[in-house]
Motif scaffolding. Structure first.
Motif, mmCIF file in Angstrom:
data_model
loop_
_atom_site.group_PDB
_atom_site.id
_atom_site.type_symbol
_atom_site.label_atom_id
_atom_site.label_comp_id
_atom_site.label_asym_id
_atom_site.label_seq_id
_atom_site.Cartn_x
_atom_site.Cartn_y
_atom_site.Cartn_z
ATOM 1 N N GLU A 61 0.461 5.767 -0.033
ATOM 2 C CA GLU A 61 -0.019 7.173 0.250
ATOM 3 C C GLU A 61 0.566 8.306 -0.429
ATOM 4 N N SER B 87 0.949 -1.257 0.022
ATOM 5 C CA SER B 87 0.044 -0.057 0.075
ATOM 6 C C SER B 87 0.829 1.303 -0.153
ATOM 7 N N ARG C 194 -3.655 5.165 -1.941
ATOM 8 C CA ARG C 194 -4.790 6.344 -1.170
ATOM 9 C C ARG C 194 -4.271 7.727 -1.660
ATOM 10 N N LEU D 35 -4.094 11.263 -0.701
ATOM 11 C CA LEU D 35 -4.554 12.094 0.562
ATOM 12 C C LEU D 35 -4.905 13.674 -0.167
ATOM 13 N N GLY E 62 -7.209 6.936 -6.411
ATOM 14 C CA GLY E 62 -7.025 5.876 -5.463
ATOM 15 C C GLY E 62 -7.798 4.812 -5.753
#
Length: 304
Positions: A34, A32, A137, A139, A113
């Motif tokens: 971000e 994962s 993801r 942000l 995302g």
């Protein structure tokens, strides 16, 4: 016979294990990632194959958070040719082909995302195409919230303060506080993920003040404000709502007094002017009388 047979069997097992280990394998170095909206991010995808890259095929797909059941194709490498999703042209590209399937995503958006899948196939590898997954993801700081209020602002009434924010990842936390004349946190009723309200009942003069709604996440905080003033329809003269009628009454009385004073001054000046005119008229009459009274003597002397 027994010994050579065992040797042949052992050799076959070694070859089978080696063949299994030589099969195509895909490795995702991150599970994962971000990234802040607008920044670039590298999505890593490594693979191992025992053959050359003449028939290498790499496909990246995205299952967005908004519609995970309908994945879309992001970029493809097939027999030396790169094909990109038209909506991502200029923002996506491979960075390590043919030795790796890493993909660079630029100018990221919240819609980027989701779950990315890296699928690699390289015939004549007989294994199924290797697949790796990565969650991305994007942000985003909270947008400026919108504050509103409705209700009765008279004493004893009920007022509702509402606050909504349009954007923010992770989902912004919404808080209501009274900040003036003293700071007080208020219980909030969430209306979905991006909206919250406060209900204030039986309002009084202490309810008046400045209220703040804050929308916060890991990237920052944005605020909006409501200035609430509670009025008393039956206020005493000392209360703020009783000041205005008192001022108006005083102003009207002052204007009446000024008008009376102006009338008195006008009458006084008119009386003085009248007396002055009568005095001038009397002086003129006396002068005329003197002239007439002395005229005969003058005439008599003229004949002597």
């Amino acid at each position: 016979m027994g010994s050579p047979g065992r040797w042949i069997l052992w050799s076959l097992c070694v070859c089978f294990v080696a063949w299994q280990n030589a099969a195509l394998r895909v490795t995702m170095r991150e599970s994962s990632l971000e990234v802040v909206r607008g920044d670039s991010v590298l999505l890593p995808c490594s693979f191992f194959t025992s053959f050359d890259f003449s028939r290498l095929n790499v496909i990246w797909t995205l299952a967005p958070f908004s519609s995970p059941e309908t994945p879309v194709q992001v970029i493809v490498y097939d027999h030396g040719q790169v094909i990109k999703n038209p909506s991502l042209t200029g923002r996506v590209d491979f960075t390590g082909l043919p030795f790796s399937a890493d993909m660079m995503l630029n100018e990221t958006r919240v819609s980027d995302g989701g779950i990315y899948r890296c699928m690699v196939n390289n015939p004549p590898d007989t294994a199924d195409p290797g697949v790796g997954e990565l969650l991305l993801r994007v942000l985003e700081p909270p947008s400026l919230p919108v504050c509103e209020w409705d209700g009765a602002i008279d004493m004893g009434g009920s007022v509702r303060l509402s606050c909504s924010v349009g954007e923010g990842v992770p989902t912004p936390e919404i808080r209501w506080e009274k900040v003036n004349p003293e700071e007080i946190s208020l219980p909030i009723n969430m209306e979905g993920e991006l909206s919250g309200s406060v209900q204030i009942v039986n309002v009084s003069s202490q309810t008046s003040g400045l209220y703040r709604c804050s929308a916060s996440n890991v990237l920052g905080t944005e605020n909006c404000y409501v200035n609430l003033a509670i009025y008393n329809s039956e206020a005493s003269p000392d209360s703020p709502s009783g000041v205005l009628p008192g001022v108006l009454i005083t102003l009207v009385m002052s204007l009446v007094l000024l008008a009376l004073l102006a009338i008195i001054l006008w009458l006084h000046r008119t009386g003085q002017d009248g007396r002055r005119m009568r005095g001038d008229r009397k002086a003129e009459e006396e002068e005329c009388y003197n002239e007439i009274r002395y005229t005969p003597s003058l005439m008599k002397r003229s004949f002597v």
